[in-house]
Design a protein around this motif. Sequence first.
Motif, PDB file in Angstrom:
ATOM      1  N   GLY A   1       2.517   6.804  -6.426  1.00 25.46           N
ATOM      2  CA  GLY A   1       1.553   7.969  -6.492  1.00 25.46           C
ATOM      3  C   GLY A   1       2.181   9.265  -6.911  1.00 25.46           C
ATOM      4  O   GLY A   1       1.766   9.878  -7.779  1.00 25.46           O
TER       5      GLY A   1
ATOM      6  N   VAL B   1       0.872   4.176  -3.042  1.00 19.95           N
ATOM      7  CA  VAL B   1       0.172   5.136  -2.767  1.00 19.95           C
ATOM      8  C   VAL B   1       1.209   6.369  -2.615  1.00 19.95           C
ATOM      9  O   VAL B   1       1.161   7.381  -3.142  1.00 19.95           O
ATOM     10  CB  VAL B   1      -0.763   5.057  -1.297  1.00 19.95           C
TER      11      VAL B   1
ATOM     12  N   THR C   1       0.889  -1.129  -0.091  1.00 25.11           N
ATOM     13  CA  THR C   1       0.051  -0.035  -0.158  1.00 25.11           C
ATOM     14  C   THR C   1       0.860   1.179   0.147  1.00 25.11           C
ATOM     15  O   THR C   1       0.702   2.114  -0.693  1.00 25.11           O
ATOM     16  CB  THR C   1      -0.935   0.059   1.386  1.00 25.11           C
TER      17      THR C   1
END
Length: 323
Positions: free
Chosen positions: A215, A211, A207
């Motif tokens: 990201g 992210v 994660t």
Amino acid sequence: MAYSNSIPVKNQTISGELILVGFSYLGELQILLFLVLLVIYVITLLGNLLVILLIKLNASLHSPMYFFLVNLSFLEIFFTSSMAPQLLVHLLVEEKTISLAGCAAQMYVSTIMGLTECCLLAAMAYDRYVAICQPLHYTTIMSGRACAQLAGASWFFGISVEVAQITWIFSLPFCGSNRIHHFICEIPPVLKMACADTSKNEIMVLTVTVVFIMGPFVLIILSYVLIISTVLKVPSAEGRRKAFSTCSSHFMVVTLFYGLALITYLGVKSSSSPESNQMISLMNIIVSPMLNPIIYTLRNKEVKGALRKTVGNTFFPQNWRNQ
């Protein structure tokens, strides 16, 4: 990204020291590697400190781009210093040990700096987007307060996310072999020492990667797509060249940072030997922070001008006052 749980041969709890195998396989060549890395580390420290001092001492560099560059240089100093001194010592000694607390501290600093750098590079890309795509509103959008908020958000995400992740990892029980086949404490080998279910930790690592690492990378790519589309509309070739030149240093740093990271964590680790993985990790940890200040200094006319001015004022003050 998944890490397999290792089943220890001996169910002996690890609570004291860990052994970082590192470059033990090089034998006497470790001395040569020590000398090379020592030179690189000194250049990294001096280069980044020079960038910080130049920006602080020259009012012409007190702009949003250089404000972010100061933050980036601080990051590089702390990131490299969290691992390089211990690595240099281990290249000279037989017992390459590190305490569990020291391993945790190293991982806290290195991961915080790495994640913060991802966010900061995205903030720098946004700064370049505003400068080129919305030049008339640049001073309003990229105000001192906005820059401080972007930098502060980068540090906040880096610290809060990684403190939570690393604290959770080191709350796990460790058992079995205390040998880590690496020269630093990284998340994958440390998780392999856990004698507990690490599936939730693996989900968190994935994660965080998606992210907070990929990201910002997507945001950087989007910024450059918009920048390139805007620059291509500039009628004159000279105008396009000047516009691209304002982004070239940042683009090279992003390419170097994410290029090495992708090679290290996504490509090579799954198919190569531990020795080649360590060499690539070394490039990411040591070489990249050294090259960043060189890239920003050699490819930036404003920084080179500030360097000449500072050197002139320091060593030839009378000559520079008369100019």
